[in-house]
Write a protein that holds these residues in place. Structure first.
Motif, PDB file in Angstrom:
ATOM      1  N   ALA A 520     -20.036 -11.902   1.959  1.00 35.86           N
ATOM      2  CA  ALA A 520     -19.765 -13.047   2.824  1.00 35.86           C
ATOM      3  C   ALA A 520     -18.493 -13.771   2.393  1.00 35.86           C
ATOM      4  CB  ALA A 520     -20.960 -13.999   2.798  1.00 35.86           C
ATOM      5  N   ALA A 521     -18.262 -13.864   1.071  1.00 34.33           N
ATOM      6  CA  ALA A 521     -17.057 -14.523   0.571  1.00 34.33           C
ATOM      7  C   ALA A 521     -15.802 -13.753   0.950  1.00 34.33           C
ATOM      8  CB  ALA A 521     -17.147 -14.671  -0.945  1.00 34.33           C
ATOM      9  N   CYS A 522     -15.884 -12.412   0.923  1.00 33.53           N
ATOM     10  CA  CYS A 522     -14.738 -11.579   1.333  1.00 33.53           C
ATOM     11  C   CYS A 522     -14.388 -11.813   2.797  1.00 33.53           C
ATOM     12  CB  CYS A 522     -15.049 -10.108   1.100  1.00 33.53           C
ATOM     13  SG  CYS A 522     -15.176  -9.636  -0.634  1.00 33.53           S
ATOM     14  N   LEU A 523     -15.401 -11.842   3.642  1.00 34.70           N
ATOM     15  CA  LEU A 523     -15.164 -12.071   5.064  1.00 34.70           C
ATOM     16  C   LEU A 523     -14.656 -13.486   5.307  1.00 34.70           C
ATOM     17  CD1 LEU A 523     -18.344 -10.286   6.471  1.00 34.70           C
ATOM     18  CD2 LEU A 523     -15.986  -9.516   6.716  1.00 34.70           C
ATOM     19  N   ALA A 524     -15.128 -14.443   4.512  1.00 35.48           N
ATOM     20  CA  ALA A 524     -14.680 -15.833   4.666  1.00 35.48           C
ATOM     21  C   ALA A 524     -13.193 -15.960   4.392  1.00 35.48           C
ATOM     22  CB  ALA A 524     -15.487 -16.737   3.728  1.00 35.48           C
ATOM     23  N   ARG A 525     -12.712 -15.243   3.408  1.00 34.15           N
ATOM     24  CA  ARG A 525     -11.272 -15.303   3.101  1.00 34.15           C
ATOM     25  C   ARG A 525     -10.433 -14.790   4.259  1.00 34.15           C
ATOM     26  NH1 ARG A 525     -13.214 -13.941  -2.155  1.00 34.15           N
ATOM     27  NH2 ARG A 525     -12.972 -11.688  -1.764  1.00 34.15           N
ATOM     28  N   SER A 526     -10.974 -13.803   4.977  1.00 34.80           N
ATOM     29  CA  SER A 526     -10.245 -13.284   6.139  1.00 34.80           C
ATOM     30  C   SER A 526     -10.298 -14.255   7.311  1.00 34.80           C
ATOM     31  CB  SER A 526     -10.827 -11.936   6.572  1.00 34.80           C
ATOM     32  OG  SER A 526     -10.604 -10.965   5.568  1.00 34.80           O
ATOM     33  N   LEU A 527     -11.379 -15.026   7.400  1.00 36.69           N
ATOM     34  CA  LEU A 527     -11.496 -15.996   8.491  1.00 36.69           C
ATOM     35  C   LEU A 527     -10.519 -17.158   8.347  1.00 36.69           C
ATOM     36  CD1 LEU A 527     -15.375 -16.228   8.988  1.00 36.69           C
ATOM     37  CD2 LEU A 527     -13.714 -15.022  10.407  1.00 36.69           C
ATOM     38  N   LYS A 528     -10.019 -17.356   7.125  1.00 37.63           N
ATOM     39  CA  LYS A 528      -9.032 -18.416   6.922  1.00 37.63           C
ATOM     40  C   LYS A 528      -7.686 -18.045   7.522  1.00 37.63           C
ATOM     41  CE  LYS A 528     -11.033 -20.291   2.650  1.00 37.63           C
ATOM     42  NZ  LYS A 528     -10.793 -20.558   1.215  1.00 37.63           N
ATOM     43  N   VAL A 529      -7.471 -16.741   7.684  1.00 36.79           N
ATOM     44  CA  VAL A 529      -6.221 -16.251   8.271  1.00 36.79           C
ATOM     45  C   VAL A 529      -6.342 -16.307   9.793  1.00 36.79           C
ATOM     46  CG1 VAL A 529      -4.638 -14.308   8.435  1.00 36.79           C
ATOM     47  CG2 VAL A 529      -5.863 -14.757   6.295  1.00 36.79           C
ATOM     48  N   VAL A 530      -5.295 -16.635  10.443  1.00 33.26           N
ATOM     49  CA  VAL A 530      -5.315 -16.724  11.897  1.00 33.26           C
ATOM     50  C   VAL A 530      -5.612 -15.361  12.507  1.00 33.26           C
ATOM     51  CG1 VAL A 530      -3.986 -17.252  13.973  1.00 33.26           C
ATOM     52  CG2 VAL A 530      -3.687 -18.639  11.900  1.00 33.26           C
ATOM     53  N   ASN A 531      -6.710 -15.287  13.266  1.00 33.36           N
ATOM     54  CA  ASN A 531      -7.084 -14.063  13.979  1.00 33.36           C
ATOM     55  C   ASN A 531      -7.403 -14.461  15.411  1.00 33.36           C
ATOM     56  OD1 ASN A 531      -8.607 -11.881  15.151  1.00 33.36           O
ATOM     57  ND2 ASN A 531      -8.915 -11.076  13.084  1.00 33.36           N
ATOM     58  N   GLU A 532      -6.549 -14.068  16.301  1.00 32.31           N
ATOM     59  CA  GLU A 532      -6.669 -14.507  17.683  1.00 32.31           C
ATOM     60  C   GLU A 532      -7.612 -13.649  18.501  1.00 32.31           C
ATOM     61  OE1 GLU A 532      -2.765 -14.604  19.237  1.00 32.31           O
ATOM     62  OE2 GLU A 532      -2.099 -16.303  18.004  1.00 32.31           O
ATOM     63  N   ALA A 533      -8.216 -12.616  17.878  1.00 26.63           N
ATOM     64  CA  ALA A 533      -9.050 -11.687  18.637  1.00 26.63           C
ATOM     65  C   ALA A 533     -10.544 -11.901  18.392  1.00 26.63           C
ATOM     66  CB  ALA A 533      -8.672 -10.248  18.308  1.00 26.63           C
ATOM     67  N   LEU A 534     -10.942 -12.046  17.140  1.00 29.51           N
ATOM     68  CA  LEU A 534     -12.365 -12.085  16.785  1.00 29.51           C
ATOM     69  C   LEU A 534     -13.046 -13.339  17.351  1.00 29.51           C
ATOM     70  CD1 LEU A 534     -14.530 -10.549  15.167  1.00 29.51           C
ATOM     71  CD2 LEU A 534     -14.022 -12.051  13.244  1.00 29.51           C
ATOM     72  N   THR A 535     -14.073 -13.120  18.177  1.00 28.27           N
ATOM     73  CA  THR A 535     -14.821 -14.228  18.772  1.00 28.27           C
ATOM     74  C   THR A 535     -16.296 -14.215  18.381  1.00 28.27           C
ATOM     75  OG1 THR A 535     -15.244 -12.936  20.779  1.00 28.27           O
ATOM     76  CG2 THR A 535     -13.277 -14.342  20.755  1.00 28.27           C
TER      77      THR A 535
END
Length: 601
Positions: A520-535
């Motif tokens: 979950a922590a790994c995925l959280a770090r990616s969520l901090k980056v701007v991702n305009e696709a994942l909803t």
């Protein structure tokens, strides 16, 4: 010789012999031996005495008879006293009054507390075909004790249903349990109805007798396009009756008869209908009892029918023979577009026969559902060959078969040549990291596939890595499902890295992968980056605790431009602290960007 005896006696002697017998004995003083009676007691003698005593003088010998006479006289001369009677009466009378009063009081209480037996109303005495005993709310049944009241209420509710049929173009009356009588009540609202186009009578307890209510109604209706009778036990008899009615119907285009206890005889009746009817476009016969014989009848109908486009036969008993028969019927058919055969146990041989028939099909098959059919790598070969040739196929389902890595390799090779398929489901096929690697390679130059289901395959962290390396910069996958794939925290790390660069995936399913807090922590770090696709991100069943929830919450707060609108963390190990952190993050996102994030615990 005489003696004087003093006997204690009652002033009024009361003797209670339990039993007596009459005997005779000769008297000593009677020289003739004459018999005289005397009484002998078999029970106990009870004597009650007061303070008085009675003195009796008697003599032996010949004076015995006189002695007895003197005793009797003395008894007769005593005055009879009423004192004992009064004592008994003084006890008995109040006791009797108390018992009587108690009995009367009990009867009064019993009448007050016990419910009165309900009178048999005319509704209760009517047979089911005469009475109105359908329910007036979804999923409820009538209580016979209130039949008259409920009869009125059910009529009122059915009148409301009838108004809906006359007022709306699409009416859903599924699960109302109004039965055959209710359908007879509502059927007249369909006759000459020029408004309603779709109606569902699913799961209402309608039997073959109730289908007769539609006779004369469906022939007159020229607007109704969709009729759903699924979940009603109408059986073959009901289906036969319905087919006789629909022969003269010119409006219904979609007929849904799922789970109606339909067998081969009913399928035969439907086949005869298809030969005459030219308006049906969609026919759903899922989850019935159609066997090889029924498949053969339907196949014969498709040789003549050129209007049905979608055929749903999921959850029946066609087998390899049924698939073979259906293939022959489809060879000359030009109209069929979708074929749903999920769960028919057709096997590798059935797949081979079916796909040979579809190869000769003159129409354009766009959807092929072969899920849960015991297909192995051998059957996957025939599927791959069909995929290579088909230019119209858009959706392929091989879910819950057993093609393995070998079959995956054949499918991957076919996908490299096909440029039409947009959705492919390979979930539950015992595919490992090796099989996923070849599928990933097929996606490298394929921009057509947008939906990929690989769930329930043990691809592990290595499979997640192979797939992530390709999807990081290649492909056009928008929906990626990797639930139950055993990727663990290490696999989550590869997925998270891929999300930093991928700009196509909008829906990601990672359920039940044992991600834990580390993943979950790994995925959280990616969520901090701007991702305009994942909803949409599904992390359910991953053993995530509060630490993982805190990391995700911080990521949502840190990214003001987050696009995630749905986050599922259900069935994890979150306490109220982790839930509170996620709730605060949701509120923060809404305050900052007015975007709502639906978080499920």
């Amino acid at each position: 010789m005489g003696f004087t005896s003093t006997l204690p006696l009652y002033s009024h002697t009361k003797i209670r012999p339990s039993k007596q017998s009459l005997r005779f004995k000769p008297l000593a003083s009677d020289s003739g031996g004459r018999l005289v009676p005397y009484t002998t007691s078999f029970g106990t003698w009870r004597c009650y005495s007061r303070s008085k005593r009675l003195t009796v003088k008697a003599a032996y010998g010949a004076e015995g008879g006189a002695r007895r006479r003197i005793y009797r006289q003395s008894q007769a001369e005593q005055p009879t006293s009423s004192a004992p009677v009064k004592q008994v009466a003084s006890f008995v009378v109040p006791a009797g009054v108390f018992v009587a009063a108690t009995f009367v009081l009990w009867k009064v209480v019993e009448k007050l507390l016990m419910p009165k037996p309900s009178r048999s109303s005319s509704v209760e005495n009517k047979s089911p075909s005469q009475g109105l005993k359908w329910s007036f709310a979804p999923g409820t049944n009538l209580l016979s004790g209130f039949a008259a009241k409920i009869d009125r209420q059910s009529k009122q509710t059915l009148n409301e249903f009838a108004k809906e049929l006359r007022a709306f173009s699409s009416v859903d009356m599924s699960g109302r349990n109004f039965g055959d009588e209710g359908l007879f009540f509502l059927a007249e609202s369909l006759g000459y109805n020029k408004i309603v186009e779709e109606v569902s009578f699913a799961a209402n307890g309608i039997t073959a007798a109730g289908i007769k209510a539609l006779d004369g109604v469906l022939q007159a209706n020229i607007v109704l396009k969709t009729l759903n009778l699924s979940g009603n036990p109408i059986g073959d008899e009901g289906v036969k009756c319905l087919c006789d009615i629909l022969v003269n119907n010119a409006s219904i285009q979609k007929l849904q008869l799922n789970s109606v206890d339909l067998g081969d005889e009913g399928a035969k009746a439907i086949a005869e209908l298809l030969k005459k009817n030219s308006t049906l476009r969609v026919l759903e016969l899922n989850n019935n009892m159609i066997d090889y014989s029924g498949f053969t009848s339907l196949a014969g109908a498709f040789l003549e029918n050129n209007t049905v486009r979608n055929l749903h036969l999921n959850g029946n008993y066609g087998g390899a023979l049924g698939a073979n028969a259906l293939a022959k019927g489809l060879e000359g058919n030009k109209s069929l577009r979708e074929l749903h055969l999920h769960g028919n146990s057709i096997g590798d041989e059935g797949v081979r026969s079916l796909l040979l028939g579809l190869s000769s099909h003159k129409g354009k098959i766009t959807l092929l559902d072969l899920g849960n059919n015991s297909i192995t790598a051998k059957g996957a070969f025939h599927v791959a060959e069909y995929i290579k040739k088909s230019k119209s196929l858009l959706w392929v389902n091989l879910y819950m078969n057993d093609i393995g890595d070998e079959g995956a390799d054949k499918i991957a090779d076919a996908l490299k040549q096909n440029r039409a398929i947009t959705t492919i489901d390979l979930g539950g096929n015992n595919i490992h990291a090796k099989g996923v690697s070849v599928i990933a390679e097929a996606l490298k130059d394929n921009t057509i596939i947008t939906n990929l289901e690989l769930g329930y395959n043990p691809i592990g962290p290595d499979g997640a890595k192979a797939l992530s390396e390709v999807l990081k910069f290649h492909g056009n996958v928008k929906t990626l499902k990797l639930g139950w794939c055993q990727i663990g925290p290490k696999g989550a790390e590869f997925i998270a890295d891929m999300l930093r660069y991928n700009n196509t995936i909008s829906m990601l399913d990672l359920r039940a992968n044992g991600l834990k807090d580390e993943g979950a922590a790994c995925l959280a770090r990616s969520l901090k980056v701007v991702n305009e696709a994942l909803t949409s991100l599904d992390l359910g069943f991953n053993e995530i605790r509060d630490d993982g929830a805190f990391a995700i919450a911080q990521a949502l707060k840190a990214n003001a431009d987050v696009t995630v609108t749905s986050l599922n963390l259900a069935s994890n190990f979150l306490t109220k602290f982790g839930q509170s952190a996620l709730t605060d993050a949701r509120d923060h996102v809404y305050e900052m960007s007015e975007r709502e994030v639906n978080i499920f615990f």
